[in-house]
Design a protein around this motif. Structure first.
Motif, PDB file in Angstrom:
ATOM      1  N   GLN A  31       0.818  -1.294  -0.091  1.00 24.31           N
ATOM      2  CA  GLN A  31      -0.280  -0.122   0.324  1.00 24.31           C
ATOM      3  C   GLN A  31       0.857   1.462   0.343  1.00 24.31           C
ATOM      4  OE1 GLN A  31      -3.138   0.046   3.676  1.00 24.31           O
ATOM      5  NE2 GLN A  31      -3.603   2.350   2.375  1.00 24.31           N
ATOM      6  N   VAL A  32       0.533   1.866  -1.193  1.00 24.83           N
ATOM      7  CA  VAL A  32       1.189   3.504  -0.884  1.00 24.83           C
ATOM      8  C   VAL A  32       0.713   4.433  -0.609  1.00 24.83           C
ATOM      9  CG1 VAL A  32       2.871   2.420  -2.442  1.00 24.83           C
ATOM     10  CG2 VAL A  32       1.178   3.249  -4.139  1.00 24.83           C
ATOM     11  N   SER A  33       1.559   5.531  -0.682  1.00 20.04           N
ATOM     12  CA  SER A  33       0.588   6.854   0.200  1.00 20.04           C
ATOM     13  C   SER A  33      -0.262   7.984  -0.859  1.00 20.04           C
ATOM     14  CB  SER A  33       2.104   7.413   0.818  1.00 20.04           C
ATOM     15  OG  SER A  33       2.968   8.238   0.144  1.00 20.04           O
ATOM     16  N   GLY A  34       0.219   7.202  -2.013  1.00 20.34           N
ATOM     17  CA  GLY A  34      -0.146   8.604  -2.822  1.00 20.34           C
ATOM     18  C   GLY A  34      -0.129   8.262  -4.169  1.00 20.34           C
ATOM     19  N   ALA A  35      -0.616   9.192  -5.432  1.00 23.74           N
ATOM     20  CA  ALA A  35      -0.908   8.775  -6.774  1.00 23.74           C
ATOM     21  C   ALA A  35       0.242   8.590  -7.874  1.00 23.74           C
ATOM     22  CB  ALA A  35      -1.944   9.535  -7.452  1.00 23.74           C
ATOM     23  N   LEU A  36       1.150   9.190  -6.955  1.00 24.49           N
ATOM     24  CA  LEU A  36       2.824   9.036  -7.702  1.00 24.49           C
ATOM     25  C   LEU A  36       2.931   8.239  -7.819  1.00 24.49           C
ATOM     26  CD1 LEU A  36       3.708  13.088  -8.219  1.00 24.49           C
ATOM     27  CD2 LEU A  36       2.307  11.542 -10.320  1.00 24.49           C
ATOM     28  N   GLU A  37       3.547   7.554  -6.543  1.00 23.48           N
ATOM     29  CA  GLU A  37       3.885   6.407  -6.036  1.00 23.48           C
ATOM     30  C   GLU A  37       3.161   5.273  -6.777  1.00 23.48           C
ATOM     31  OE1 GLU A  37       5.456   9.070  -2.811  1.00 23.48           O
ATOM     32  OE2 GLU A  37       3.367   8.916  -3.858  1.00 23.48           O
ATOM     33  N   TYR A  38       1.730   5.194  -7.027  1.00 22.95           N
ATOM     34  CA  TYR A  38       0.999   4.425  -7.862  1.00 22.95           C
ATOM     35  C   TYR A  38       0.839   4.118  -8.935  1.00 22.95           C
ATOM     36  CZ  TYR A  38      -3.432   2.284  -9.570  1.00 22.95           C
ATOM     37  OH  TYR A  38      -4.814   1.573 -10.546  1.00 22.95           O
ATOM     38  N   GLN A  39       0.848   5.962  -9.399  1.00 24.65           N
ATOM     39  CA  GLN A  39       0.865   5.952 -10.732  1.00 24.65           C
ATOM     40  C   GLN A  39       2.949   5.619 -11.428  1.00 24.65           C
ATOM     41  OE1 GLN A  39       0.751   9.611 -12.367  1.00 24.65           O
ATOM     42  NE2 GLN A  39       1.845   9.340 -14.684  1.00 24.65           N
ATOM     43  N   PHE A  40       3.923   6.060 -10.685  1.00 26.55           N
ATOM     44  CA  PHE A  40       5.288   5.025 -11.508  1.00 26.55           C
ATOM     45  C   PHE A  40       5.659   3.567 -10.196  1.00 26.55           C
ATOM     46  CE2 PHE A  40       5.177  10.175 -11.830  1.00 26.55           C
ATOM     47  CZ  PHE A  40       5.593  10.118 -13.344  1.00 26.55           C
ATOM     48  N   CYS A  41       5.057   3.010  -9.737  1.00 25.90           N
ATOM     49  CA  CYS A  41       5.019   1.690  -9.239  1.00 25.90           C
ATOM     50  C   CYS A  41       6.085   2.326  -8.225  1.00 25.90           C
ATOM     51  CB  CYS A  41       5.488   1.021 -10.599  1.00 25.90           C
ATOM     52  SG  CYS A  41       3.949   0.783 -11.477  1.00 25.90           S
ATOM     53  N   ASP A  42       6.153   3.114  -7.638  1.00 27.21           N
ATOM     54  CA  ASP A  42       7.380   2.960  -6.761  1.00 27.21           C
ATOM     55  C   ASP A  42       6.867   2.707  -5.409  1.00 27.21           C
ATOM     56  OD1 ASP A  42       9.834   4.284  -4.431  1.00 27.21           O
ATOM     57  OD2 ASP A  42       8.821   6.370  -5.403  1.00 27.21           O
ATOM     58  N   SER A  43       7.503   1.458  -4.781  1.00 30.45           N
ATOM     59  CA  SER A  43       7.682   1.199  -3.477  1.00 30.45           C
ATOM     60  C   SER A  43       8.020   1.296  -2.142  1.00 30.45           C
ATOM     61  CB  SER A  43       7.169  -0.385  -3.555  1.00 30.45           C
ATOM     62  OG  SER A  43       8.213  -1.150  -4.135  1.00 30.45           O
ATOM     63  N   SER A  44       9.611   2.700  -2.659  1.00 28.02           N
ATOM     64  CA  SER A  44      10.696   2.862  -1.702  1.00 28.02           C
ATOM     65  C   SER A  44       9.463   3.029  -0.376  1.00 28.02           C
ATOM     66  CB  SER A  44      11.157   3.536  -2.717  1.00 28.02           C
ATOM     67  OG  SER A  44      10.760   4.797  -2.467  1.00 28.02           O
ATOM     68  N   SER A  45       8.277   4.215  -0.210  1.00 22.43           N
ATOM     69  CA  SER A  45       7.949   4.610   1.117  1.00 22.43           C
ATOM     70  C   SER A  45       6.689   4.233   1.215  1.00 22.43           C
ATOM     71  CB  SER A  45       8.168   5.939   1.306  1.00 22.43           C
ATOM     72  OG  SER A  45       9.658   6.238   1.267  1.00 22.43           O
TER      73      SER A  45
END
Length: 274
Positions: A74-88
């Protein structure tokens, strides 16, 4: 009012609250994500699956998958979702049969931490609202009283209006922020504001679409209530790109000492110097 009457009233309130919770949970819906497909990498599967569904507070999502090769992040925001960023991530689930209860309204974003699988479609975003047909949940218990901390005026005498790419980075550098401290933002509210946002990507790419909080008075006092990284930007076009943004790392609250503890600490310091 007698003590016995007060006790009976407290017990009745407890029974009513319990029944309210039970009735609300009985009407909640459990969704198996992807239905028979489960949680896997498939183009547009989860967009189509979630389309036209109404998710409400109290509902649950069930993620079924092979826990040896997959997870739910589970990620915190739309950009993490859009760019598949699981770092935080906000949360990571790895059991292969994860039940996630939707506890509050707002947007929820889920991805696979495997970047190629996420890019191939293994991600889900949903909007959660309150169901008007269900009883509202009881109010949360009173928030614990935060310690009285320091107050920092953001930007000092310059306030929240400097358009310089690293001014606020340098302002916060070297400062030690703790839970209970306050940030004071002063600015002209006709042309500016303060948005608290949730993630590093939103901060780097100036994304004001899903703020945690919005402040617009021109004299905003923001209490730091949680440890971790806090992000603040302006929503005004061009301001954030020009450097009107602030990132602070907040440490847990400093230990609170009683007057007696403070006296003995002062006494030990006094003895040390004498």
């Amino acid at each position: 009012m007698t003590m016995a009457t007060t006790t009976v009233k407290k017990k009745m309130m407890l029974v009513i609250t319990t029944l309210t919770v039970l009735l609300g949970s009985c009407s909640a819906t459990i969704y198996k994500v992807g239905d028979s497909d489960g949680w896997s990498a498939k183009d547009d599967t989860y967009y189509s699956w979630a389309d036209r569904k109404e998710f409400h507070v109290g509902d649950s999502l069930v993620f079924d998958y092979d826990g040896n090769f997959n997870d739910v992040t589970q990620v915190s925001g739309a950009l993490e979702y859009q760019f598949c960023d699981s770092s935080s991530p906000k949360a990571v689930y790895k059991t292969g049969h994860d039940v996630v209860t939707l506890t509050e309204p707002g947007f929820y974003y889920f991805i696979s931490s495997n970047h190629s699988q996420c890019s191939s479609g293994q991600r889900l975003d949903i909007l959660v609202t309150h169901d008007p047909s269900r009883p509202l949940p009881p109010p949360p218990p009173p928030t614990k009283i935060l310690p009285f901390g320091k107050m920092y005026k953001v930007g000092d005498s310059k306030g929240w209006k400097v358009y310089n790419s690293d001014f606020y980075y340098k302002w916060s550098e070297g400062k030690l922020f703790h839970v209970g401290d306050n940030l004071l933002f002063e600015y002209a509210n006709e042309v500016n504001d303060v948005l608290e946002i949730s993630g590093d990507l939103e901060f780097r790419f100036w994304d004001p679409t899903s703020p945690i909080a919005v402040h617009k008075t021109g004299h905003d006092l923001v209490k730091l209530t949680k440890p971790g990284v806090h992000y603040f930007i302006s929503s005004e076009t061009g301001h954030c790109d020009a450097g009107l943004k602030l990132r602070v790392m907040v440490a847990p609250a400093l230990p609170k000492f009683s007057p007696i503890d403070r006296f003995f600490r002062w006494l030990s310091t006094f003895r040390h110097h004498h």
